[in-house]
Write a protein that holds these residues in place. Structure first.
Motif, short mmCIF file in Angstrom:
data_model
loop_
_atom_site.label_atom_id
_atom_site.label_comp_id
_atom_site.label_asym_id
_atom_site.label_seq_id
_atom_site.Cartn_x
_atom_site.Cartn_y
_atom_site.Cartn_z
N ASP A 1 0.83 -1.21 0.00
CA ASP A 1 0.00 0.00 0.00
C ASP A 1 0.86 1.25 0.00
OD1 ASP A 1 -2.64 -1.27 0.26
OD2 ASP A 1 -1.89 -1.92 2.20
N GLY A 2 0.68 2.10 -1.01
CA GLY A 2 1.45 3.32 -1.11
C GLY A 2 2.79 3.14 -1.79
N THR A 3 3.13 1.90 -2.14
CA THR A 3 4.39 1.62 -2.83
C THR A 3 4.12 0.93 -4.16
OG1 THR A 3 5.56 1.42 -0.70
CG2 THR A 3 6.65 0.49 -2.65
N LEU A 4 3.59 -0.27 -4.12
CA LEU A 4 3.21 -0.97 -5.35
C LEU A 4 1.80 -0.59 -5.80
CD1 LEU A 4 4.63 -4.51 -4.54
CD2 LEU A 4 5.57 -2.86 -6.17
N THR A 5 0.99 -0.09 -4.86
CA THR A 5 -0.35 0.39 -5.21
C THR A 5 -0.49 1.85 -4.80
OG1 THR A 5 -1.32 -0.28 -3.09
CG2 THR A 5 -1.32 -1.90 -4.87
N VAL A 6 -1.33 2.57 -5.52
CA VAL A 6 -1.59 3.98 -5.22
C VAL A 6 -2.31 4.06 -3.88
CG1 VAL A 6 -2.80 6.06 -5.99
CG2 VAL A 6 -1.71 4.55 -7.67
N PRO A 7 -1.86 4.93 -2.95
CA PRO A 7 -2.52 5.00 -1.64
C PRO A 7 -3.96 5.49 -1.76
CG PRO A 7 -0.91 6.77 -1.90
CD PRO A 7 -0.73 5.85 -3.06
N SER B 1 9.63 8.46 -7.08
CA SER B 1 8.79 7.59 -7.90
C SER B 1 9.50 6.25 -8.08
CB SER B 1 8.53 8.22 -9.28
OG SER B 1 9.72 8.24 -10.05
N LEU B 2 8.72 5.22 -8.38
CA LEU B 2 9.31 3.90 -8.61
C LEU B 2 10.19 3.89 -9.86
CD1 LEU B 2 6.45 1.36 -7.74
CD2 LEU B 2 8.46 1.96 -6.38
N SER B 3 9.91 4.78 -10.79
CA SER B 3 10.71 4.81 -12.01
C SER B 3 12.17 5.18 -11.72
CB SER B 3 10.12 5.79 -13.03
OG SER B 3 10.10 7.11 -12.49
N GLU B 4 12.42 5.85 -10.59
CA GLU B 4 13.79 6.21 -10.22
C GLU B 4 14.58 5.02 -9.68
OE1 GLU B 4 14.22 9.78 -7.79
OE2 GLU B 4 12.17 10.33 -8.33
N VAL B 5 13.88 4.00 -9.21
CA VAL B 5 14.56 2.87 -8.56
C VAL B 5 15.41 2.11 -9.57
CG1 VAL B 5 14.24 0.74 -7.25
CG2 VAL B 5 12.75 2.71 -6.81
N HIS B 6 14.93 2.01 -10.80
CA HIS B 6 15.65 1.31 -11.87
C HIS B 6 17.08 1.83 -11.99
CE1 HIS B 6 15.58 -0.08 -16.37
NE2 HIS B 6 16.83 0.07 -15.95
N CYS C 1 15.19 1.82 0.76
CA CYS C 1 14.85 2.91 -0.16
C CYS C 1 13.47 3.43 0.22
CB CYS C 1 14.86 2.41 -1.60
SG CYS C 1 14.43 3.69 -2.81
N LEU C 2 13.39 4.71 0.53
CA LEU C 2 12.14 5.35 0.92
C LEU C 2 11.49 5.98 -0.31
CD1 LEU C 2 10.19 6.31 3.21
CD2 LEU C 2 11.61 8.39 3.34
N LEU C 3 10.28 5.57 -0.62
CA LEU C 3 9.51 6.17 -1.70
C LEU C 3 8.71 7.33 -1.12
CD1 LEU C 3 8.33 6.25 -4.58
CD2 LEU C 3 6.64 4.56 -3.84
N ASP C 4 9.04 8.54 -1.55
CA ASP C 4 8.40 9.74 -1.01
C ASP C 4 7.84 10.55 -2.17
OD1 ASP C 4 7.55 11.76 0.63
OD2 ASP C 4 9.54 12.57 1.06
N GLU C 5 6.71 10.11 -2.67
CA GLU C 5 6.12 10.73 -3.86
C GLU C 5 5.77 12.19 -3.68
OE1 GLU C 5 3.65 8.40 -6.97
OE2 GLU C 5 2.70 8.22 -5.00
N LYS C 6 5.26 12.54 -2.53
CA LYS C 6 4.73 13.89 -2.31
C LYS C 6 5.64 14.76 -1.46
CE LYS C 6 -0.02 12.31 -2.89
NZ LYS C 6 -1.38 12.23 -2.30
#
Length: 245
Positions: free
Chosen positions: A41-47, A229-234, A203-208
């Protein structure tokens, strides 16, 4: 103490291997990375779950404000209600499940999740999942995304995050050392703490942009990396690790 747990304990005593960074950072020495474990939740799926509203419904407004003031890094509702009487616990879990079911109806895959998983598959990097949500939500996520994570641990696996037990279980299942694995999630309190206590990279995903350096002062850990964003993880993985199955 098992050898895996001993090694993870020793690793967690060392200073974080690299500072909080963005995906453009390149390190001269590259650690081996064999697996990535994701929050859901909030990582692989939109919160979609209004956690503040859920906590207020469980705790009541006054108790919610009191506990929030005492826990600036976030409320661990599951840990909190474990102290309650069985009847009170059942009512609390019923409220939580109602909010979670509403979230299932609105479940959407996080942008970049599918592409990131395809990249990991191309490198033969293992993928796991740890969530404090229920197994029903994990099953629906697998169905809608068309992507399988294994192991995929829901809150039926105890103890839950931020305890390192679920991540150590995945490392043991894979027969990897924790320092060959990265934990990716959107919660400093749950995901990053779980990863750090296990001895993994984090790795902390901090979209906002809701986390600042002040937030890191409220907890004993900070992530090795922070992305929006997850796109940065690549690119982060390619720049900082030897990706080896």
């Amino acid at each position: 103490m098992s050898s895996l747990l001993c090694k993870s304990f020793l690793f967690m005593q060392r200073k974080s291997p690299c500072p909080i960074s963005h995906s453009t950072t390149v390190n001269t020495t590259r650690a081996r990375l064999r697996g990535v474990v994701f929050d859901m939740d909030g990582t692989l799926t939109v919160p979609v779950i209004d956690f503040a509203a859920m906590y207020k419904a469980v705790l009541g407004n006054d108790e919610y404000r009191r506990i929030k003031a005492e826990n600036p890094s976030g409320i661990d509702i599951l840990h909190h209600i474990e102290r309650w009487s069985p009847d009170k616990q059942r009512k609390a879990y019923g409220i939580i499940r109602d909010f979670e079911r509403q979230g299932l109806d609105r479940l959407r895959i996080m942008p970049g999740a599918v592409e990131l998983c395809e990249f990991l598959d191309s490198k033969k990097i293992r993928r796991g999942l740890i969530t404090r949500n229920v197994k029903e939500a994990v099953d629906l996520f697998h169905l809608r995304s068309g992507i399988m994570f294994s192991p995929a641990l829901s809150r039926e696996f105890r103890p839950c995050k931020p305890d390192p037990a679920p991540l150590l279980h995945i490392c043991s299942t894979w027969e990897f050392q924790p320092n060959e694995v990265m934990m990716v999630g959107d919660s400093l309190k749950d995901d990053v703490t779980c990863g750090k206590l296990a001895g993994a990279f984090t790795c902390l995903l901090d979209e906002k942009g809701r986390y600042s350096l002040a937030d890191f002062n409220n907890v004993d850990v900070e992530p090795d990396f922070k992305v929006s964003s997850l796109s940065e993880v690549h690119s982060l993985l390619e720049a900082n690790f030897d990706l080896m199955p």
